[in-house]
Design an enzyme around this catalytic site. Structure first.
Site, PDB file in Angstrom:
ATOM      1  N   GLU B  78      -8.348  -1.107 -32.317  1.00  6.60           N
ATOM      2  CA  GLU B  78      -6.953  -0.769 -32.630  1.00  6.60           C
ATOM      3  C   GLU B  78      -6.148  -0.900 -31.357  1.00  6.60           C
ATOM      4  O   GLU B  78      -6.491  -0.274 -30.351  1.00  6.60           O
ATOM      5  CB  GLU B  78      -6.824   0.704 -33.022  1.00  6.60           C
ATOM      6  CG  GLU B  78      -7.307   1.109 -34.352  1.00  6.60           C
ATOM      7  CD  GLU B  78      -7.125   2.621 -34.521  1.00  6.60           C
ATOM      8  OE1 GLU B  78      -6.193   3.204 -33.915  1.00  6.60           O
ATOM      9  OE2 GLU B  78      -7.924   3.204 -35.242  1.00  6.60           O
ATOM     10  N   ASP B  89       0.885  11.828 -31.574  1.00  5.94           N
ATOM     11  CA  ASP B  89      -0.007  11.711 -30.422  1.00  5.94           C
ATOM     12  C   ASP B  89       0.021  12.936 -29.522  1.00  5.94           C
ATOM     13  O   ASP B  89       1.074  13.526 -29.276  1.00  5.94           O
ATOM     14  CB  ASP B  89       0.355  10.458 -29.605  1.00  5.94           C
ATOM     15  CG  ASP B  89      -0.135   9.202 -30.290  1.00  5.94           C
ATOM     16  OD1 ASP B  89      -1.317   9.174 -30.682  1.00  5.94           O
ATOM     17  OD2 ASP B  89       0.659   8.264 -30.466  1.00  5.94           O
TER      18      ASP B  89
END
Lengths: 461, 292
Positions: B78, B89
């Protein structure tokens, strides 16, 4: 000039037109033939704007919130609770004050101020936080989190949490915490925990990011008390619902005081919650021109501004599709404004829609124009406005002068009509919080005073 | 379960947005991600998926680290696009992507990274991105360039199938995988809808939270994977909080793939490409070895 009135009360009713309006009667004759009502737009979409551009983890919480909100709106107990708090806690209805000396500088039209500055905690923000805190209780949540730019919404959230016995955590940019230490103290006095945000640009948008991260991790017991009419559905429609009282009161009050609807309504736009609240009362009155004034900062040509609709492009941020200040890569651009409350690179999706269909005109007001209007209101009316609201005042001066110019162009016979033109300005907050910023702007402080040092950093609430 | 059937996790029926109606999901859109997971499955193991943010610390380093991932046991890679507002995140990835942006990373460089890795490895390379950078470039344009670069598809942390009509159409047009996320909070109805809309695999979020290393893997992960399988997903991979071979071993017992992000980002930040290579090798031991 056609004088527009609300519908006559139903036969046999002893309600006044104002009462009839407050109970739902609308001036249907004013609507263009076949035009659908713009009021009470339910979301999730406003034209192509709005929606839910959010992580899957939060969708269940948004569904729960939407369901709770829809049920609450239909529950007389809830609406009665809101009405009671508005009246006996916030101090509603807020006044509608005619500003005669100020109006002399606005082309000679009549100007009325909707006094949200007189609410408890000093701004319109209280309307939304009380409503959402009640919803949090109905969902069984014990904790609320909020973002704040420089403190206004944080203080309001801490207030509602204290009143209703909820734990409150406020996310605030680290830079803002440092220069707003008094406001951090105010939130802490109210029992809230303030968490400085050191990520990204350390501004309001990063405080929202951090609040969303908290929400994902704690959604079982936590409600995110978003402070503006932006974000994922149901937030834009829900925050507007709690602020609709501003427009409903203003419409009834102007009818009671002048016998007719205003020619124009003006408000400042950051995320756009105070604006959508007052606009809502007039959206279906086509004779009323509606203006939203964005923060033009140092001038839109400088790049240092927060004029999202004026210069932004549609994109997605914080859960909604709307106009957005972004670069060619889709990265959010940092906004700039002397007013912390308008310093946000996004805007509520309903405003983007109202801009696209032309119902509301959005224009930028520079820091300098806003501060001139700030001082003018102080000196002509004895009212210190929030710098946010000063943007609406500066806009109202322009609108008034345009109305006057149009009247004068129409010839002498119309000159008398100028003084009958009516402009309502939403005075969304009081300016006590902005005294240090204003004092610095107008060079009122001794060079070596502690206040001057704070003001250099842009002390604001 | 047929390994030939790499075409879809879902069906056209029930796909949201209506944009794919009438578009036959055929073998011409063979999923690169599904093929990579199935190759691992044929070896009797789960797939290892490694995440790296593009441009951290440089575009060249991301390409080199991606190749190192593939050479040391990762089946899929990824590549994250650094974004100004990464709400899903945690601190480590935020710091890395903030640095990449500060160093002048531009979105179009992600295609250079994808091409640089796919031209030299067999790994399937997906791009993980918040949605606004894709919208800004144009969903069709972004998809075309990703397919040209040899990319397998997109993982979209803040795009749900309800809003994905444009992406459903573009991913069909260019034969790209669309990996949506499912979470412990997903209702059975949403689970089904998301599984149906996905192609390649379904990304199961292990925990209610953001990216970042955690001491243990949430027990919720196993339930999410079971729910996704029950909703019809052939391939379910687990991410968030996976940082060592022990976690990999635990998840590989019930999932089709294991996704590691933050630990690899920390490794490249501290020890460069070599550290990525050695961590990948260590992580991959969790796929095949019994715990000592």
């Amino acid at each position: 000039m056609v004088r527009l009135m609300v519908d006559a009360p139903a036969a046999g009713s002893d309600e006044s037109p104002v009462d009839a309006f407050l109970h739902g009667a609308r001036p249907k004759d004013d609507m263009p033939q076949g035009a659908p009502s713009l009021r009470h737009a339910p979301g999730p979409y406003f034209g192509s704007y709005g929606g839910r551009w959010m992580p899957e983890s939060l969708i269940a919480a948004l569904d729960e919130l939407e369901d709770t909100f829809e049920k609450a709106k239909a529950d007389p107990e809830f609406t009665a609770q809101i009405a009671e708090l508005n009246k006996n806690y916030s101090g509603r209805p807020s006044l509608l004050t005619e500003a005669k000396r100020f109006a002399e500088h606005a082309g000679g039209v009549r100007i009325f101020l909707k006094r949200e500055d007189l609410n408890h905690t000093g701004s319109h923000k209280i309307n939304n936080v009380l409503g959402q805190a009640l919803l949090a209780k109905r969902m069984g949540k014990t904790r609320v989190i909020a973002e704040t730019g420089a403190g206004q919404h944080g203080v309001a959230s801490a207030t509602a949490a204290a009143l209703l016995g909820l734990e409150c955590v406020v996310y605030m940019g680290a830079e803002d915490c440092r220069r707003q230490s008094l406001n951090v103290a105010r939130m802490e006095l109210l029992g809230a925990t303030v968490i400085p945000v050191t990520n990204g640009s350390q501004t309001l948008k990063d405080a929202i990011n951090e609040a969303l991260r908290d929400w994902v991790a704690n959604v079982d017991n936590t409600h995110y008390l978003l402070g503006t009419a932006a974000g994922a559905h149901p937030f834009p429609a829900m925050v507007r619902y709690f602020h609709e009282v501003i427009g409903e009161e203003a419409r009834a009050q102007i009818l009671a005081q002048t016998g007719r609807l205003p020619d124009a309504v003006c408000a400042c736009i950051g995320g756009g919650s105070n604006a959508i609240g007052i606009f809502h009362g007039f959206l279906d009155d086509p004779s009323v021109k509606i203006y939203g004034f964005e923060a033009g900062g140092e001038g839109v040509e400088t790049g240092r501004h927060a004029a999202t609709i004026t210069l932004g492009k549609p994109g997605v941020l914080h859960g909604a599709r709307s106009y957005l200040m972004q670069d060619d890569d889709g990265q959010t651009i940092e906004s700039h404004s002397i007013s912390a409350g308008l310093d946000y690179p996004g805007v509520g999706p309903e405003h983007s829609y109202l801009a696209d269909i032309g119902r509301v005109s959005y224009e930028p007001i520079t820091d300098s124009e806003a501060m001139d209007a700030f001082r003018l209101l102080c000196r002509t009316e004895g009212i210190i406005p929030a710098i946010e609201s000063a943007h609406a005042l500066a806009g109202a001066i322009k609108v008034g002068q345009r109305l006057a110019a149009a009247g004068n162009d129409a010839g002498g016979a119309a000159a008398g009509a100028v003084s009958e033109k009516i402009v309502i300005v939403n005075l969304s907050g009081r300016g006590d919080k902005d005294v240090a910023t204003a004092a610095e702007w107008f060079n009122l402080l001794d060079q070596d005073s502690p206040e001057a040092e704070i003001a250099l950093e842009g002390e604001q609430l | 379960m047929s390994t030939e059937d790499t075409s879809a996790e879902g069906r056209v029926e029930g796909a949201p947005g209506g944009s794919v109606e009438g578009t036959p999901r055929t073998a011409q859109h063979a999923s690169k991600s599904a093929a990579a997971i199935d190759r691992a499955k044929a070896q009797g193991r789960a797939a290892l998926i490694g995440y790296l943010p593009a441009g951290y610390p440089s575009v060249e380093d991301t390409i080199a680290a991606g190749i190192a991932l593939a050479e040391n046991g990762a089946d899929l890679i990824e590549i994250g696009i650094p974004y100004s507002d990464p709400v899903m995140d945690g601190q480590v990835i935020q710091a890395a992507t903030t640095e990449a942006l500060a160093n002048g990373f531009h979105v179009a460089q992600v295609f250079d990274v994808v091409r640089g890795i796919t031209s030299r490895t067999e790994a399937a390379v997906l791009v993980m991105t918040y949605w606004n950078p894709v919208l800004r470039m144009g969903v069709d344009e972004f998809s075309r360039r990703l397919a040209d670069a040899g990319g397998a598809g997109l993982i979209t942390p803040d795009l749900i199938p309800d809003e994905a009509a444009e992406w459903m159409a573009a991913s069909d047009k260019y034969g790209l995988d669309r990996v949506f996320l499912v979470a412990p909070s997903s209702t059975p109805e949403r689970m089904k809808r998301t599984v149906d809309a996905s192609r390649g695999f379904v990304y199961a979020v292990s925990i209610m939270g953001v990216t970042g290393a955690r001491a243990s893997v949430s027990s919720a992960a196993k339930d999410v994977v079971a729910a996704a399988h029950a909703a019809g997903a052939e391939r379910v991979c687990v991410g968030l909080g996976v940082s060592n071979a022990g976690h990999v071993r635990e998840i590989a017992a019930y999932a089709d793939g294991v996704i590691v992000g933050t630990a690899l980002v920390a490794a490249i930040g501290e020890g460069g490409v070599d550290a990525v290579a050695s961590l990948t090798k260590e992580l991959s031991t969790g796929l095949t070895q019994e715990e000592a």
